[in-house]
Design a protein around this motif. Structure first.
Motif, short mmCIF file in Angstrom:
data_model
loop_
_atom_site.label_atom_id
_atom_site.label_comp_id
_atom_site.label_asym_id
_atom_site.label_seq_id
_atom_site.Cartn_x
_atom_site.Cartn_y
_atom_site.Cartn_z
N ARG A 151 -29.54 -34.47 18.07
CA ARG A 151 -29.70 -34.57 19.68
C ARG A 151 -28.81 -35.46 20.06
O ARG A 151 -28.69 -35.31 21.27
CB ARG A 151 -31.31 -34.65 20.18
N SER A 179 -31.87 -30.08 13.71
CA SER A 179 -31.98 -30.43 14.57
C SER A 179 -31.03 -31.96 15.02
O SER A 179 -32.04 -32.91 15.32
CB SER A 179 -32.91 -30.51 15.34
N CYS A 201 -34.86 -33.80 11.71
CA CYS A 201 -34.51 -33.68 13.41
C CYS A 201 -33.77 -35.46 13.53
O CYS A 201 -34.78 -36.01 13.94
CB CYS A 201 -36.09 -33.55 13.84
N ASN A 236 -40.09 -38.99 22.77
CA ASN A 236 -40.30 -38.13 21.57
C ASN A 236 -41.33 -37.28 21.47
O ASN A 236 -42.87 -38.19 21.36
CB ASN A 236 -39.73 -38.23 20.00
N MET A 266 -42.95 -31.58 17.53
CA MET A 266 -41.77 -31.39 16.00
C MET A 266 -41.91 -31.56 14.62
O MET A 266 -41.67 -30.74 14.36
CB MET A 266 -41.26 -33.12 16.50
N TYR A 267 -43.01 -31.91 14.89
CA TYR A 267 -43.39 -31.97 13.02
C TYR A 267 -44.22 -30.50 13.63
O TYR A 267 -44.40 -29.43 12.33
CB TYR A 267 -44.76 -32.80 12.89
N SER A 286 -41.14 -28.06 13.39
CA SER A 286 -40.71 -27.44 11.41
C SER A 286 -41.75 -27.19 10.28
O SER A 286 -41.92 -26.55 9.95
CB SER A 286 -40.65 -29.25 11.10
N GLU A 304 -43.34 -36.45 18.97
CA GLU A 304 -43.64 -35.83 17.67
C GLU A 304 -44.53 -34.54 17.00
O GLU A 304 -44.41 -33.83 15.78
CB GLU A 304 -44.53 -37.30 16.95
N LYS A 356 -33.11 -37.58 16.67
CA LYS A 356 -33.24 -38.57 17.58
C LYS A 356 -32.69 -38.80 18.18
O LYS A 356 -31.36 -39.71 17.79
CB LYS A 356 -35.13 -39.64 17.19
N GLY A 360 -42.20 -40.44 14.97
CA GLY A 360 -41.15 -39.87 16.42
C GLY A 360 -41.31 -40.79 18.08
O GLY A 360 -40.87 -41.08 18.98
#
Length: 298
Positions: free
Chosen positions: A265, A263, A113, A121, A126-127, A130, A123, A115, A12
């Protein structure tokens, strides 16, 4: 029973010119394999390691062969700065890895993802999101076969392990009903030097999908260590085969889900940029994806 092995590549870190080593993408995913095929896949992968690490052919102990890993970061290094033979070896290794997955009827699933530049971020969020998404895909795969399965994640630290599966645990054991009825337990953790399935997941993510995603979604970041033009060859040469190994399905609303999900961004691009010519490999009736699709919601 089916097993789903999951590993990650990238983290991240904030993407910024002051930190050129920060990965522009975080890719989490792996493979689904029928438990009845696991032994044969394991021995084929051991032979695979001996082919690309000839010194292992003289190793007497099986445990040493299993512990010795071929890392995706080494494959990427060969592509970036290797000589002609090293580049050929790197592509040959990826080619044979995909042949193993095809031979043993494995399926691929991942969440990538991309970034946004200069943005901090979260992290762990996000993890965790996911992992929940991957479990939803695995649930759909199991439901279509009226079977059960277990997810094995590559172990990180204890605090990260616990936090990253709570979202799955609460959705599985909530009072309102189990959203993952075919997943036998919350994700469990293993170490890659003792699980062949995790080693395969590592190579899939770090030698194929991570560099392919960097070349596809962050190719303009020429200052970034991970955005090397040589990685485009991984996407162009090998991703069509990865695309055919995906497990994808339609939700009750008709939307495609599962497989390799991106995803982005930065520019809002979809996974089709990785697999421009690939037709989804599996179509599961919408009602079988209803529980899984609920997990895909933010």
């Amino acid at each position: 029973m089916y097993l789903c092995y999951v590993d990650e590549s990238g983290d991240g870190q904030t993407v910024d010119p002051s930190t050129p080593e920060a990965p522009p993408v975080m890719a989490i995913g792996g493979i689904i394999v029928d438990e009845s095929r696991l032994r044969a896949l394991t021995w084929d992968f051991i032979d695979f390691k001996k082919q690309f690490r000839p010194t292992l052919r003289r190793t007497a102990k099986l445990s040493e062969v299993i512990r010795t890993e071929i890392k995706g970061s080494d494959i990427r290094a060969h592509l970036r700065k290797g000589n002609r033979n090293q580049v050929r070896m790197a592509h040959g290794l990826v080619d044979k890895l995909l042949t193993l997955l095809e031979r043993h009827d494995c399926r691929v699933l991942a969440k990538i993802c991309v970034k946004e530049d200069g943005v901090t971020n979260a992290e762990e969020a996000m993890y965790g999101a996911s992992v929940a998404s991957l479990c939803a895909t695995f649930e759909n795969y199991l439901a279509g076969r009226a079977d059960r399965g277990v997810v094995v994640l590559d172990s990180r630290t204890k605090s990260k392990n616990v936090d990253n599966v709570h979202c799955v645990t609460t959705r599985k054991f909530r009072a309102g009903g189990d959203l993952l009825p075919h997943v036998a337990e919350s994700p469990v953790f293993g170490h890659s030097d003792s699980h062949i399935g995790l080693q395969i997941a590592d190579l899939l993510m770090s030698a194929i999908l991570f560099p392919a995603a960097c070349a596809t979604y962050a190719d303009d970041l020429t200052w970034n260590t991970h955005c090397h033009p040589a990685y485009a060859a991984i996407r162009d040469r090998h991703c069509p085969r990865v695309g055919k190994l995906q497990h994808r399905y339609r939700t009750p609303t008709g939307k495609w889900a599962g497989g390799v999900v991106v995803s982005d961004r930065r520019r809002g691009r979809s996974a089709s940029a990785l697999f421009p010519a690939v037709v989804p490999a599996a179509v599961i009736p919408g009602q079988q994806g209803s529980a899984a699709s609920a997990l895909l919601k933010p």
